[in-house]
Write a protein that holds these residues in place. Structure first.
Motif, PDB file in Angstrom:
ATOM      1  N   GLY A 107      35.192 -32.759   6.987  1.00 12.00           N
ATOM      2  CA  GLY A 107      36.046 -33.473   7.931  1.00 12.00           C
ATOM      3  C   GLY A 107      36.853 -32.529   8.811  1.00 12.00           C
ATOM      4  N   ILE A 117      37.526 -34.347  12.360  1.00 15.05           N
ATOM      5  CA  ILE A 117      37.874 -35.728  11.996  1.00 15.05           C
ATOM      6  C   ILE A 117      39.185 -35.743  11.211  1.00 15.05           C
ATOM      7  CG2 ILE A 117      37.134 -37.760  10.679  1.00 15.05           C
ATOM      8  CD1 ILE A 117      34.241 -36.871  11.260  1.00 15.05           C
ATOM      9  N   TYR A 127      36.707 -40.832   2.279  1.00 16.77           N
ATOM     10  CA  TYR A 127      36.123 -40.072   3.388  1.00 16.77           C
ATOM     11  C   TYR A 127      35.115 -40.889   4.187  1.00 16.77           C
ATOM     12  CZ  TYR A 127      38.256 -36.087   1.033  1.00 16.77           C
ATOM     13  OH  TYR A 127      39.155 -35.217   0.457  1.00 16.77           O
ATOM     14  N   ARG A 159      35.369 -42.086   7.057  1.00 14.32           N
ATOM     15  CA  ARG A 159      35.322 -41.651   8.457  1.00 14.32           C
ATOM     16  C   ARG A 159      34.526 -40.365   8.627  1.00 14.32           C
ATOM     17  NH1 ARG A 159      39.867 -40.042  11.065  1.00 14.32           N
ATOM     18  NH2 ARG A 159      40.787 -39.340   9.106  1.00 14.32           N
TER      19      ARG A 159
END
Length: 233
Positions: free
Chosen positions: A87, A92, A41, A43
């Motif tokens: 996310g 994302i 994770y 990002r």
């Protein structure tokens, strides 16, 4: 908010000096888990946030759980779920599957059963999660029993607290007997299923509630199912 159970963001990181309360073996497992989660994770968030979410998950489970085995594994699973929800909420991570969140008081029976039924009948084509406003220390044995009778095991399920990120990531929110305590976030579909708490009820009543939950989850599935699920039906 008007007396409702307002969901709070993940708390600030604990004082590092309190880490001595975590056994050395579990600390080692948590460190390796944090590294894997951050790789997955990266990002979504930074490593300190991953460490904080994982540590808080471990401490919360250690505080509530009546059985203390496998806490580091359970904390890793919960942190993974939290990070994915973060996310999704931030856009994302993208997912084509409808996302349903079942909420009840203890996340020890009704909400766990509803999520498992929806996952089973949708063959994984609908993402279903569950959470509790005040999670219990373990699942109700009768809930595990009646689900095993229809070949849906709950052996590896565990009560989880409702977090802001998981709540935000849901598209459909189903409150099971606690609608007045659940905050309504913009853009989400809310439903109130009046399924009473299992505590103190005979097994025959819990079987009837299971069957009621199954009927409701099937109706919900038919309403929100993705095109791929309709084609395979």
């Amino acid at each position: 908010m008007n007396g409702k159970n307002t969901i709070q963001p993940t708390p600030s990181p604990p004082d590092p000096g309190t880490d001595t309360a975590i056994p050395a073996l579990d600390r080692h497992v948590l460190e390796r888990t944090a590294a894997h989660l951050h790789e997955r994770y990266a990002r979504v968030t930074d490593r300190p946030t991953v460490d904080r979410i994982l540590t808080e998950a471990y401490r919360e489970m250690a505080r509530r759980a009546t059985v203390k085995t496998h806490l580091s594994l359970l904390a890793g699973n919960f942190a993974d779920s939290q990070l994915r929800a973060l996310g999704l909420a931030q856009g994302i991570i993208e997912s084509p599957l409808p996302r349903v969140l079942f909420i009840d008081d203890a996340n020890a029976g009704r909400s766990q059963m509803a999520a498992s039924l929806l996952l089973k009948h949708s063959a994984g084509q609908i993402a279903a999660r569950s959470a509790g406003l005040t999670p219990a220390g373990h699942l109700y044995e009768d809930a595990v029993t009646v689900m095993a009778e229809i070949s849906i095991p709950l052996d590896h399920a565990y009560p989880k607290p409702l977090s802001l990120d998981v709540h935000r990531a849901a598209q459909h929110v189903v409150a099971l007997g606690c609608a007045g305590q659940v905050e309504r976030l913009p853009g989400q579909d809310y439903r109130d299923w009046d399924i009473p708490n299992f505590v103190g009820r005979p097994l025959r009543d819990i079987r009837a509630m299971r069957d009621d939950l199954e009927r409701r989850t099937l109706a919900l599935m038919r309403e929100i199912e993705p095109p791929a699920l309709r084609l395979s039906a």
